[in-house]
Design an enzyme around this catalytic site. Sequence first.
Site, short mmCIF file in Angstrom:
data_model
loop_
_atom_site.label_atom_id
_atom_site.label_comp_id
_atom_site.label_asym_id
_atom_site.label_seq_id
_atom_site.Cartn_x
_atom_site.Cartn_y
_atom_site.Cartn_z
N ARG A 1 0.86 -1.18 0.00
CA ARG A 1 0.00 0.00 0.00
C ARG A 1 0.90 1.23 0.00
NH1 ARG A 1 -3.41 -3.08 -1.31
NH2 ARG A 1 -5.45 -3.48 -0.34
N GLU B 1 -3.71 7.36 -4.38
CA GLU B 1 -4.00 6.94 -5.76
C GLU B 1 -5.50 7.08 -6.06
OE1 GLU B 1 -4.42 2.13 -5.44
OE2 GLU B 1 -2.39 2.91 -5.16
N HIS C 1 -1.41 0.04 -9.81
CA HIS C 1 -2.02 -0.88 -8.86
C HIS C 1 -2.63 -2.08 -9.58
CE1 HIS C 1 -3.98 -1.06 -4.60
NE2 HIS C 1 -3.60 -2.26 -5.01
#
Length: 316
Positions: free
Chosen positions: A230, A259, A277
């Site tokens: 993360r 993000e 991601h």
Amino acid sequence: MGHVVLVLVETVNDCLYLLEDQGYELILAPTPASRAEAIARHGGRIDAVLTRGPLGLRADEIAALPLLQIICVIGAGYEEVDLQAASNRGIKVTNGAGANASCVADHAMALLLSVVRGIPQADASVRRSEWNKVRQPSLTGKRLGLIGLGAVGQAIAKRAALGFDMSVSYYTRQPRPDSPYTYKANVRELASAVDFLVLATPGGADTRHLVDAEVLDALGPDGYLINIARGSVVDTQALISALTSGQIAGAGLDVFDGEPLVPDALKTLANVVMTPHVAGQSPEAAHDTVQKVLDNLQAFFTGQPLLTPLHLPAPR
């Protein structure tokens, strides 16, 4: 009466038939607006929610779902799910630990190879009709450190040790007696002992900025950081400073704090490889992820033990 599942995720739609084939009614709400509308319109019917860590499920949303019995989180992280609110209501929470571990581990190694070997830069130079033969470090025999040794961490360690003959060290809150890898007592000690530092730990308050300026300094000018965990685990400003000044050699990043917004400063750096991601995204991972959700739902609604239950705080 069938069970109604509120689906907040947006990445596994092509595998949701696994749930529908077993009679689950799905309400798809992948955007903030559709999420609010679905809860307002169907809140009195929903007894299960499918979400992922960054999307979570807030206390006020849980309160608006009077029949809610179980929350299933895809992936290992669950940082934005209000576990206390769930516990207060006796709602079970599961995650998808291990379902996409192989895919994430593959991506972590791809980022590591790309940034250390300078693959994006080499590709770009050839496309410009250049022929620049730049010497880049090799990976074989180097030292890899892992923050986190869950399913993803173990899959990365296996690839590093068996595929690249790396020595592997790790940091977790408690040492793993069954692990063949070397335990380090804290993150700074781990960073100072490795060439490549890979983050494979859950997000949330407990790990926020676990990798800070001091840890990056310990990693050193020949060290590389890989983050498939993360964005919040890393102090972004400290990372930008370390990359800009040469305090570390480079970074491979699949996740970002805030993000999908990515700092412009990162976009201008040649010693960073970035992806949006997608480490856990593959057809195989999507299928296995939804299958684990289905297995947990089927177990719960038939009175069987959950496959991957989360430990919840005591009700209050």
